[in-house]
Enzyme design. Structure first.
Site, PDB file in Angstrom:
ATOM      1  CG  ASP A   1      43.848  48.211  31.038  1.00  0.00           C
ATOM      2  OD1 ASP A   1      44.360  49.342  31.153  1.00  0.00           O
ATOM      3  OD2 ASP A   1      44.215  47.227  31.696  1.00  0.00           O
TER       4      ASP A   1
ATOM      5  CE1 TYR B   1      49.426  42.544  34.135  1.00  0.00           C
ATOM      6  CE2 TYR B   1      47.214  42.751  35.022  1.00  0.00           C
ATOM      7  CZ  TYR B   1      48.574  42.612  35.213  1.00  0.00           C
ATOM      8  OH  TYR B   1      49.069  42.529  36.488  1.00  0.00           O
TER       9      TYR B   1
ATOM     10  NE  ARG C   1      33.868  48.737  53.708  1.00  0.00           N
ATOM     11  CZ  ARG C   1      32.669  48.223  53.409  1.00  0.00           C
ATOM     12  NH1 ARG C   1      32.410  47.819  52.179  1.00  0.00           N
ATOM     13  NH2 ARG C   1      31.734  48.115  54.330  1.00  0.00           N
TER      14      ARG C   1
END
Lengths: 333, 432
Positions: free
Chosen positions: B223, B151, B98
């Protein structure tokens, strides 16, 4: 992390500051509002850490000199919290860099203590638990007093630039000159500032609501509270706003909305790179917004002059206060 | 067991036990994390070369060509691990997947190289990347500016989660620089835009948006999913951070879900920590698939650029098509387009079928080659309607206000033979 303190992060910031001096300039803004209806409050504004902005919605409701919110901290409590928490954080960071493990750190900071040395405005008592090496701790305390930005600001005289304008009318802006005798009749105040974890601390003003201190998350904290520099500047803004309201009421019999803003730059080359000339807060400014409802014939100049002269936080910052720090090793009491 | 060379480059130099003050500390914020076994290449190399070689883990034990799959959740603890914990440098030592894993570091370095930056993180989805970035870089009390036609997943995050966490959002037309500038406040901390919008393929001027952000002391996050670094490197135009839905072009095979963030390590370390807390880690097998997919990124995107352009031009001439949205066929969105900033516009073409949504749905049902499915950027062509998928949560009025008119179809062009695709489109539009 050792002491929950992000040593690697501070090392990275230090090297960043070395490479690009623009990243060393940390700019803070705070405001205070003394309202006839909502009392005295202070808040932080956007801060700029080098080229990165931090915006936190943090503020505090305060006790004012007319008796509003008696459980709230006073403006001087904010200033003392700022000075002591900066000292403790500096000590913790310096100690963490040396790989020391602290069990506890606490600083009692007192202003105008009745049993204080004559002429001494502030005294501090530092209690450190978990580290027993006294010479090492004395060295760290010396470093703390030398390189903590707010302690340096308290110890040496730091100029404050005052100006005012009426309402939002920029054309009315003008500089204010403060010519005041040193304040000797001090209202005692004290805060016990205790390290919690990492850059988080709590401050207990005498019998008043607790204050939380932290660095912003842009600077390894978690936004748990304003940072030490912001507390000191909020204290200055709030004290000036409090005095303005008090003096204006005394002179005119009317209550008005007073807004005060402060700003200052912390040059991180002082703390991180030991550049002594810039350790203390730079370019401290304080701006008073004169209420449009206050008529010129009511003696605006007199109100401004008297309020600034009577602000104890203004006096504390702008004068030399070479009070020492006494050190106690081991848990007190 | 002796562990050698597994820590990130710079980690050992950053360990300092003799410091007496901050200025004695030796850790600097550098690139990566990337170990000495990961292949480091100059960013000036072409995307084709970087896509194949950058970041590859060159295994000193087996000499295998290509990054092994480090399929483990945890790593042996040693002195370096403990030092990392003590100083807060856990991103630079493999401790727990992680936190970091050589499989992640490999694909992160490849992506950082492609975007012309020095650090990246990969996450479990594009939304994980976006959410972690926005939360990490803003405070409660701040203000964000984004596009009203951003989006849908991002829009929902901004609209539904920001107010309850103390952040205000202003939505503007990303092409309207005056509106963006007017939205700036003292509290504005972040501008979030897309390099090419979904589904109408607006191409906002990234350099001008970066200038507005800089003047406001705010960060510009973009993005770059629709363009990929093959078609644009936004950081070179002034963006601070680039996010991707790596599920799309970067992976390219519609076989994994992943996200990515690229930028200066100063910001990436904070986003990494936020991703840890949100639990958005990308697991090692997906890292392997993503890295393998990215090796052909430049080839795929080049073909998709060409295919989409040819299809857009074909559609613009078809009488069953009311409108085509693609930079290569022009239109009011592209009046100020700085074409030199782009190597291409990716594989998406949006167009309006005459007859509205019912006609568009019937058209899609007649297609023989593309799959009717949401998503984009894969080797296979996909077709879907925004009105009943990505933008179905909007009212018809909201859809109309952002330019999504009845009959709008989003065609994600794959790498198939373009003549086959055009013949199929022609037949389906003609009702055959």
């Amino acid at each position: 992390m050792r002491n929950s303190f992000y040593t690697a992060g501070f090392s990275e910031v230090m090297h960043e500051v070395k490479q690009d001096p623009r990243e060393a300039s940390y700019i803070y803004t705070t405001t205070a509002c003394n309202s006839p209806h909502r009392g005295l409050s202070a808040a932080i504004g956007p801060a700029l850490f080098g080229t990165v902005k931090s915006v936190r919605a943090l503020g505090v409701q305060l006790a004012d000199s007319t008796g509003g919110d008696p459980d709230g901290p006073s403006p001087m409590d904010l200033a003392l919290t700022g000075i002591a928490s900066c000292g403790v954080t500096t000590l913790l960071g310096g100690g963490s860099a040396r790989e020391l493990i602290f069990d506890g750190i606490e600083m009692l900071i007192e202003y105008g203590a009745p049993d204080g040395e004559p002429g001494q405005a502030v005294r501090c008592r530092l209690s450190v638990d978990g580290v027993t090496d006294e010479p090492l701790m004395n060295e760290l305390v010396e470093q703390m007093q030398t390189y903590s930005p707010n302690m340096a600001t308290m110890i040496r005289p730091v100029p404050i630039s005052f100006d005012c304008l009426v309402g939002t009318d920029e054309s009315t802006r003008r500089q204010l000159t403060v010519e005041a005798e040193p304040i000797t009749d001090r209202r005692p105040a004290a805060c016990r500032v205790r390290w919690v974890s990492g850059t988080q601390l709590v401050s207990y003003p005498n019998g008043r609501r607790m204050l939380r201190v932290d660095q912003p998350k842009q600077l390894t904290g978690v936004d748990w509270g304003p940072n030490p520099q912001e507390y000191l500047l909020m204290g200055l803004a709030a004290d000036v706003a409090d005095q303005l309201g008090r003096v204006a009421y005394r002179l005119t019999g009317e209550r008005h909305l007073w807004e005060v803003s402060t700003s200052a730059c912390e040059d991180m080359r002082g703390l991180l790179l030991k550049e002594r000339d810039v350790v203390f807060l730079q370019g401290v400014t304080c701006r008073v917004v004169v209420p449009e409802t206050l008529r010129a014939e009511t003696g605006v100049e007199k109100i401004l002059t008297a309020a600034l002269a009577q602000s104890e936080v203004r006096d504390l910052v702008s004068r030399s206060n070479p009070g020492g720090v006494s050190l106690v090793l081991g848990r007190e009491g | 067991m002796e562990l050698n060379g597994r820590t990130a480059i710079g980690f050992e130099e950053g360990r300092s036990s003799s410091a007496k003050w901050f200025d004695d500390l030796t850790r600097v914020r550098f690139a990566g994390p990337v170990s000495a076994h990961h292949r480091l290449l100059p960013r000036e190399l072409s995307p084709e070369t970087l896509a194949v070689h950058a970041g590859t883990y060159e295994d000193p034990v087996t000499g295998c060509v290509g990054t092994p799959v480090f399929q483990t959740s945890t790593f042996l603890l040693d002195d370096a691990s403990y030092s990392a914990f003590a100083d807060g440098a856990m991103r630079d030592v493999p401790i727990y997947t992680r936190y970091g894993n050589p499989s992640q570091w490999a694909v992160q370095e490849k992506l950082a190289a492609l975007e012309g930056s020095r650090s990246a993180i990969v996450t479990s989805s594009g939304m994980s990347a976006t959410a972690s970035t926005i939360f990490a870089l803003t405070n409660a009390g701040s203000h964000i500016i984004s596009a009203y036609d951003v989006y849908g997943g991002t829009y929902n995050l901004l609209r539904e989660d920001m107010p309850s966490t103390g952040r205000e959002v202003s939505f503007v037309d990303p092409n309207d620089l005056a509106a963006v500038r007017a939205a700036v406040r003292p509290e504005t901390q972040l501008l979030f835009f897309e390099t090419l919008t979904n589904p109408l393929l607006k191409a906002p001027p990234i350099g001008a948006l970066a200038e507005i952000a800089r003047e406001a002391n705010a960060l510009l996050v973009v993005d770059n999913t629709f363009l990929t670094p093959v078609n644009m490197r936004p950081i070179a135009h002034g963006a601070d951070i680039v996010v991707h839905s790596a599920t799309k072009y970067l992976a390219g095979h519609s076989d994994l879900t992943a996200g990515a963030v690229v930028g200066r390590r100063k910001f990436l370390d904070r986003i990494w920590a936020q991703t840890l807390r949100f639990g958005g880690t990308l697991e090692p097998l997906s890292c392997f698939l993503l890295e393998r997919g990215m090796k052909t990124l430049a080839l795929r995107v080049e073909r998709q650029n060409a295919n989409a352009t040819e299809i857009a031009r074909f559609l613009a001439t078809h009488d069953r098509v009311a409108a085509v949205h693609h930079p290569e066929v022009g239109g009011p969105h592209y009046a100020d387009l700085a074409r030199d900033d782009y190597r291409g516009f990716g594989g998406v073409v949006s167009f309006e079928v005459r007859g509205g949504d019912d006609a568009a749905l019937a058209f899609m049902g007649r297609l023989k080659i593309p799959y009717v499915a949401t998503s984009l950027g894969g080797v296979e062509s996909l077709v879907s309607m925004p009105s009943n998928t990505s933008h179905s949560s909007l009212t018809s009025g909201q859809r109309a206000s952002i330019g999504i008119r009845p009959g709008l179809v989003r065609f994600s062009v794959g790498i198939e033979n373009v003549r086959d695709l055009i013949d199929d489109l022609n037949d389906a539009l003609n009702g055959e």
